[in-house]
Write a protein that holds these residues in place. Sequence first.
Motif, PDB file in Angstrom:
ATOM      1  N   ILE A   3       2.615  -6.595   6.061  1.00  0.00           N
ATOM      2  CA  ILE A   3       1.197  -5.826   6.297  1.00  0.00           C
ATOM      3  C   ILE A   3       0.673  -6.171   7.366  1.00  0.00           C
ATOM      4  O   ILE A   3       0.224  -5.574   8.551  1.00  0.00           O
ATOM      5  CB  ILE A   3       0.516  -5.628   4.981  1.00  0.00           C
ATOM      6  CG1 ILE A   3       1.312  -4.997   3.849  1.00  0.00           C
ATOM      7  CG2 ILE A   3      -0.701  -4.589   5.398  1.00  0.00           C
ATOM      8  CD1 ILE A   3       1.628  -3.514   4.011  1.00  0.00           C
ATOM      9  N   GLN A   4       0.758  -7.404   7.825  1.00  0.00           N
ATOM     10  CA  GLN A   4      -0.108  -8.103   8.916  1.00  0.00           C
ATOM     11  C   GLN A   4       0.662  -7.763  10.017  1.00  0.00           C
ATOM     12  O   GLN A   4      -0.046  -7.596  11.087  1.00  0.00           O
ATOM     13  CB  GLN A   4      -0.124  -9.702   8.625  1.00  0.00           C
ATOM     14  CG  GLN A   4      -0.994 -10.432   9.545  1.00  0.00           C
ATOM     15  CD  GLN A   4      -2.157  -9.897   9.692  1.00  0.00           C
ATOM     16  OE1 GLN A   4      -2.949  -9.913   8.704  1.00  0.00           O
ATOM     17  NE2 GLN A   4      -2.992  -9.376  10.672  1.00  0.00           N
ATOM     18  N   THR A  16      -7.998  -1.856   6.239  1.00  0.00           N
ATOM     19  CA  THR A  16      -7.605  -0.449   6.711  1.00  0.00           C
ATOM     20  C   THR A  16      -6.503   0.168   6.178  1.00  0.00           C
ATOM     21  O   THR A  16      -6.421   1.170   5.812  1.00  0.00           O
ATOM     22  CB  THR A  16      -8.062  -0.353   8.284  1.00  0.00           C
ATOM     23  OG1 THR A  16      -9.339  -0.964   8.606  1.00  0.00           O
ATOM     24  CG2 THR A  16      -7.769   1.075   8.655  1.00  0.00           C
ATOM     25  N   PHE A  17      -5.245  -0.673   6.390  1.00  0.00           N
ATOM     26  CA  PHE A  17      -4.203  -0.430   5.994  1.00  0.00           C
ATOM     27  C   PHE A  17      -4.155  -0.046   4.497  1.00  0.00           C
ATOM     28  O   PHE A  17      -3.836   0.979   4.097  1.00  0.00           O
ATOM     29  CB  PHE A  17      -3.206  -1.323   6.286  1.00  0.00           C
ATOM     30  CG  PHE A  17      -1.618  -1.015   5.681  1.00  0.00           C
ATOM     31  CD1 PHE A  17      -0.772  -0.323   6.318  1.00  0.00           C
ATOM     32  CD2 PHE A  17      -1.337  -1.234   4.281  1.00  0.00           C
ATOM     33  CE1 PHE A  17       0.414   0.120   5.903  1.00  0.00           C
ATOM     34  CE2 PHE A  17      -0.083  -1.175   3.736  1.00  0.00           C
ATOM     35  CZ  PHE A  17       0.741  -0.554   4.537  1.00  0.00           C
ATOM     36  N   TYR A  18      -4.724  -0.865   3.664  1.00  0.00           N
ATOM     37  CA  TYR A  18      -4.790  -0.603   2.199  1.00  0.00           C
ATOM     38  C   TYR A  18      -5.766   0.416   1.620  1.00  0.00           C
ATOM     39  O   TYR A  18      -5.726   0.924   0.615  1.00  0.00           O
ATOM     40  CB  TYR A  18      -5.031  -2.055   1.507  1.00  0.00           C
ATOM     41  CG  TYR A  18      -3.849  -3.094   1.458  1.00  0.00           C
ATOM     42  CD1 TYR A  18      -2.741  -2.681   0.838  1.00  0.00           C
ATOM     43  CD2 TYR A  18      -3.820  -4.118   2.133  1.00  0.00           C
ATOM     44  CE1 TYR A  18      -1.708  -3.488   0.917  1.00  0.00           C
ATOM     45  CE2 TYR A  18      -2.740  -4.961   2.374  1.00  0.00           C
ATOM     46  CZ  TYR A  18      -1.650  -4.565   1.602  1.00  0.00           C
ATOM     47  OH  TYR A  18      -0.345  -5.379   1.286  1.00  0.00           O
ATOM     48  N   ARG A  19      -6.483   0.930   2.702  1.00  0.00           N
ATOM     49  CA  ARG A  19      -7.433   2.142   2.092  1.00  0.00           C
ATOM     50  C   ARG A  19      -6.646   3.281   2.236  1.00  0.00           C
ATOM     51  O   ARG A  19      -7.076   4.256   1.556  1.00  0.00           O
ATOM     52  CB  ARG A  19      -8.787   2.047   3.327  1.00  0.00           C
ATOM     53  CG  ARG A  19      -9.873   1.503   2.756  1.00  0.00           C
ATOM     54  CD  ARG A  19     -10.915   1.782   3.758  1.00  0.00           C
ATOM     55  NE  ARG A  19     -11.415   0.182   4.112  1.00  0.00           N
ATOM     56  CZ  ARG A  19     -11.434  -0.106   5.398  1.00  0.00           C
ATOM     57  NH1 ARG A  19     -11.438   0.736   6.426  1.00  0.00           N
ATOM     58  NH2 ARG A  19     -12.093  -1.029   5.539  1.00  0.00           N
ATOM     59  N   HIS A  20      -5.471   3.157   3.093  1.00  0.00           N
ATOM     60  CA  HIS A  20      -4.712   4.608   3.184  1.00  0.00           C
ATOM     61  C   HIS A  20      -3.298   4.288   2.390  1.00  0.00           C
ATOM     62  O   HIS A  20      -2.846   5.354   2.232  1.00  0.00           O
ATOM     63  CB  HIS A  20      -4.547   4.603   4.781  1.00  0.00           C
ATOM     64  CG  HIS A  20      -5.750   4.904   5.366  1.00  0.00           C
ATOM     65  ND1 HIS A  20      -6.346   6.175   5.294  1.00  0.00           N
ATOM     66  CD2 HIS A  20      -6.578   4.193   6.109  1.00  0.00           C
ATOM     67  CE1 HIS A  20      -7.546   6.056   6.058  1.00  0.00           C
ATOM     68  NE2 HIS A  20      -7.650   4.718   6.920  1.00  0.00           N
ATOM     69  N   PHE A  25       5.846   0.404   1.625  1.00  0.00           N
ATOM     70  CA  PHE A  25       6.931   1.623   0.978  1.00  0.00           C
ATOM     71  C   PHE A  25       6.133   3.106   1.010  1.00  0.00           C
ATOM     72  O   PHE A  25       6.587   3.804   0.934  1.00  0.00           O
ATOM     73  CB  PHE A  25       7.611   1.192  -0.156  1.00  0.00           C
ATOM     74  CG  PHE A  25       8.284  -0.090   0.133  1.00  0.00           C
ATOM     75  CD1 PHE A  25       9.447  -0.032   0.603  1.00  0.00           C
ATOM     76  CD2 PHE A  25       7.828  -1.367  -0.525  1.00  0.00           C
ATOM     77  CE1 PHE A  25      10.184  -1.437   1.171  1.00  0.00           C
ATOM     78  CE2 PHE A  25       8.653  -2.311  -0.399  1.00  0.00           C
ATOM     79  CZ  PHE A  25       9.719  -2.476   0.366  1.00  0.00           C
ATOM     80  N   ASP A  26       4.902   2.956   0.621  1.00  0.00           N
ATOM     81  CA  ASP A  26       3.944   3.861   0.645  1.00  0.00           C
ATOM     82  C   ASP A  26       3.503   4.652   2.135  1.00  0.00           C
ATOM     83  O   ASP A  26       3.881   5.689   2.285  1.00  0.00           O
ATOM     84  CB  ASP A  26       2.560   3.690  -0.016  1.00  0.00           C
ATOM     85  CG  ASP A  26       1.829   4.969  -0.166  1.00  0.00           C
ATOM     86  OD1 ASP A  26       2.329   5.942  -0.387  1.00  0.00           O
ATOM     87  OD2 ASP A  26       0.691   4.649  -0.376  1.00  0.00           O
ATOM     88  N   LEU A  27       3.563   3.575   2.973  1.00  0.00           N
ATOM     89  CA  LEU A  27       3.637   4.163   4.454  1.00  0.00           C
ATOM     90  C   LEU A  27       4.873   4.798   4.861  1.00  0.00           C
ATOM     91  O   LEU A  27       4.767   5.957   5.445  1.00  0.00           O
ATOM     92  CB  LEU A  27       3.003   2.780   5.369  1.00  0.00           C
ATOM     93  CG  LEU A  27       3.371   3.134   6.736  1.00  0.00           C
ATOM     94  CD1 LEU A  27       2.349   3.904   7.341  1.00  0.00           C
ATOM     95  CD2 LEU A  27       3.525   1.876   7.575  1.00  0.00           C
ATOM     96  N   ILE A  28       6.219   4.327   4.436  1.00  0.00           N
ATOM     97  CA  ILE A  28       7.213   5.037   4.903  1.00  0.00           C
ATOM     98  C   ILE A  28       7.460   6.103   4.266  1.00  0.00           C
ATOM     99  O   ILE A  28       7.779   7.200   4.968  1.00  0.00           O
ATOM    100  CB  ILE A  28       8.293   3.807   4.536  1.00  0.00           C
ATOM    101  CG1 ILE A  28       8.285   2.619   5.363  1.00  0.00           C
ATOM    102  CG2 ILE A  28       9.754   4.684   4.616  1.00  0.00           C
ATOM    103  CD1 ILE A  28       9.249   1.652   4.980  1.00  0.00           C
ATOM    104  N   ALA A  29       7.170   6.444   2.893  1.00  0.00           N
ATOM    105  CA  ALA A  29       7.125   7.552   2.143  1.00  0.00           C
ATOM    106  C   ALA A  29       6.214   8.515   2.889  1.00  0.00           C
ATOM    107  O   ALA A  29       6.582   9.808   3.113  1.00  0.00           O
ATOM    108  CB  ALA A  29       6.814   7.424   0.732  1.00  0.00           C
TER     109      ALA A  29
END
Length: 51
Positions: A3-4, A16-20, A25-29
């Motif tokens: 994530i970094q 900010t990443f974890y807010r979204h 894997f959630d990002l990839i999906a």
Amino acid sequence: MTIQDIADESDYSPATFYRHFSDKFDLIASAFKNILEQHKKENSLLKGVLI
């Protein structure tokens, strides 16, 4: 890739990443879903058009 690493490349913080997204894997999906939606949209626009 961590994530970094993603945060560093995008100039956003991990917070900010974890807010979204819950994880990478959630990002990839999410990205895959967006690609599929765009593909469906483009195909519907081309329906009936001779290529």
